[in-house]
Scaffold this active site. Structure first.
Site, PDB file in Angstrom:
ATOM      1  N   LYS A  74       0.842  -1.199   0.000  1.00 52.93           N
ATOM      2  CA  LYS A  74       0.000   0.000   0.000  1.00 52.93           C
ATOM      3  C   LYS A  74       0.876   1.247   0.000  1.00 52.93           C
ATOM      4  O   LYS A  74       1.883   1.312   0.715  1.00 52.93           O
ATOM      5  CB  LYS A  74      -0.912  -0.026   1.232  1.00 52.93           C
ATOM      6  CG  LYS A  74      -1.947   1.097   1.298  1.00 52.93           C
ATOM      7  CD  LYS A  74      -2.810   0.929   2.541  1.00 52.93           C
ATOM      8  CE  LYS A  74      -3.856   2.016   2.673  1.00 52.93           C
ATOM      9  NZ  LYS A  74      -4.702   1.841   3.879  1.00 52.93           N
ATOM     10  N   SER A 149      -9.574   2.041   3.198  1.00 52.74           N
ATOM     11  CA  SER A 149      -8.732   2.773   2.271  1.00 52.74           C
ATOM     12  C   SER A 149      -7.760   1.887   1.481  1.00 52.74           C
ATOM     13  O   SER A 149      -7.170   2.336   0.497  1.00 52.74           O
ATOM     14  CB  SER A 149      -7.931   3.825   3.038  1.00 52.74           C
ATOM     15  OG  SER A 149      -7.054   3.216   3.973  1.00 52.74           O
ATOM     16  N   SER A 173      -9.673  -0.392   7.408  1.00 59.34           N
ATOM     17  CA  SER A 173      -9.150  -0.189   6.049  1.00 59.34           C
ATOM     18  C   SER A 173      -8.498  -1.405   5.416  1.00 59.34           C
ATOM     19  O   SER A 173      -8.170  -1.373   4.231  1.00 59.34           O
ATOM     20  CB  SER A 173      -8.156   0.980   6.045  1.00 59.34           C
ATOM     21  OG  SER A 173      -8.834   2.194   6.180  1.00 59.34           O
TER      22      SER A 173
END
Length: 482
Positions: A74, A149, A173
């Site tokens: 990420k 996210s 997330s």
């Protein structure tokens, strides 16, 4: 694509690690423009890593545990020499001068870095729609969001663009996008994995964890990235068990608590409720004891979270002032004007909204009414969990109230967007480990996730229960085609 299938390919001499990695990049090049799961790929570095693993295999050297496994990161986790943008204009050109502890441990364990995945800007969102680099699509339906996210990480795993990915979880997330994309997402105990190199959002809530296709792959990654780190004072100095050795234990007699408040919430979609309750029946058939428990303040978690997390964010993001690093506006006649314009131009709407909420909650005259009260409720939520774990071993809830929603549904309705984290934020507030696993599909063919929450440092227990369920249920028989 999972670790076991890749190892069979490699060790049966069907393909070299380099060939497998090249095939993945070909797939990414052809199909990811439709999904937009990656912000950038690191092909040259990945090929070099693959060649090193192939040499170890050729000369029959001892292999590290994750040798040849292709992993995505990420893009709010620092990778040395590679852009770490947080999907924001503020950090668009920032190249990290050091490697995060979690990613460093992955590469030391033989993992291969494929690139950096898309996310909501600064990890603030539940749909991966606020990224500077565009919206990510859900591989099960490209008109829908992958969650957030860590939407890019979950979408890349579901689409077969990597074997596993690393995300961060501040209020759900990792677990929420895992639920939307039909994959496994694990948030460890707060402090189990070092946060060194994770760009801070809310420091008392943030935690790094894996997103994978199988529970066993999540267990492998967790084992590799866990452990004490001198660079992170919040990282726990506790022994790290080999989670793989616990996966196949019988769950006969395991006490699973069904949180009453979750299943009675009016926002819970009936199809999600039905699917998760079918999962409960399956656990019972496998020998688990099902017990209804009450956590009276569970549903207060979302309001509590949206005071505490923005408050911490407003402090953490104060460092982006256009002076030392990050975006700097060319306008401004003085330092104050330049800083103000840099932040106004560098941050997107959602990030600015949360900074303003947090600044207000911390301001003189309001901190007692909002921030301090939220911290008191946080303590009460943790006490509810403590009381529940006096009666049961594991807690079970839906991961999300709904399945993946259409792009644009909540762009202008942030409060409705925030409610998608309703069932995940309490575990963050209490610092507890939690995992999302697929448990079924709705009538639109969209995945439904089930969440298991464990007591502090009891990842082994939730991984065991999740693995037994996964093997028995075989929910994901085929990966999405798009």
């Amino acid at each position: 694509m999972n670790f076991n299938s890749l190892r069979k390919e490699i060790f049966s001499n069907n393909a070299s690690v380099k060939e497998l990695v090249n095939d993945i990049f070909t797939n990414i090049d052809h199909k990811d423009p439709e999904i937009n799961s990656y912000i950038c790929t690191t092909k040259d570095n990945a090929i070099a890593q693959a060649e090193n693993i192939d040499k170890l295999i050729q000369f029959k050297e001892k292999l590290p545990p994750l040798a040849g496994m292709p992993i995505a990161i990420k893009d709010n986790i620092c990778t040395k020499g590679v852009a770490t943008t947080c999907a924001s204009k503020m950090l668009k050109n920032f190249v990290a001068p050091y490697e995060s502890t979690a990613s460093s441990k992955l590469w030391s364990s033989g993992g291969i870095c494929l690139g950096k995945t898309n996310l909501d800007e600064f990890a603030m969102g539940s749909s991966t729609e606020t990224s500077l680099f565009g919206v990510t699509s859900n591989p099960w339906d490209i008109n829908r969001v992958p969650g957030g996210s860590s939407g890019g990480s979950a979408a890349s795993v579901a689409a077969g663009f990597c074997a596993a990915a690393i995300g961060s979880d501040t209020g759900g997330s990792i677990r929420q996008p895992a639920s939307f994309c039909g994959v496994v997402g694990l948030k460890p105990t707060y402090g189990r994995v070092s946060r060194w190199g994770l760009v801070a959002f809310a420091s008392s809530l943030d935690q790094i964890g894996p997103i994978t296709n199988t529970v066993s792959d999540a267990a492998e990654i967790l084992y590799s990235i866990s452990g004490k780190d001198p660079f992170d004072s919040t990282c726990l100095d506790k022994p790290v068990p080999n989670y793989l050795t616990h996966l196949n234990k019988s769950i006969k007699g395991l006490k699973i608590g069904i949180i009453k408040e979750c299943f009675e919430h009016p926002g819970l979609n009936p199809e999600v409720k039905e699917s998760v309750l079918s999962g409960v029946d399956r656990f019972q058939a496998l020998g688990a004891e099902i017990i209804e428990v009450e956590c009276p303040r569970f549903n207060d978690g979302i309001a509590t979270y949206y005071v505490i997390a923005p408050s911490e964010a407003s402090a953490n993001l104060a460092r982006y002032d256009g002076v030392k690093y990050g975006y700097r506006s060319n306008d401004g006649s003085n330092l104050i004007d330049m800083t103000s314009k840099s932040r106004a131009e560098g941050f997107g709407d959602e990030v600015q909204r949360r900074i303003l909420i947090g600044t207000y909650a911390l301001s003189a005259g309001y901190s007692d009414a909002y921030y301090k009260k939220a911290q008191k409720v946080r303590t009460l939520i943790r006490k509810d969990f403590d009381n529940a774990f006096n009666k049961v071993d594991v807690l079970l809830t839906p991961t999300c109230p709904t399945t993946a929603f259409l792009k644009g549904d909540f762009v202008n309705d942030p409060l409705s967007m925030y409610l998608s984290d309703l069932l995940t934020v309490p575990a963050n507030l209490a610092g507890l480990p939690a995992i999302s696993i697929p448990c079924g599909f709705d009538t639109k063919g969209l995945p439904i996730g089930m969440q298991l929450i464990g007591n502090v440092l009891e990842e082994d227990r939730i991984l065991n229960a999740a693995n037994i369920f996964e093997i028995d249920a075989q929910v994901i028989k085929n990966r999405p085609s798009f």
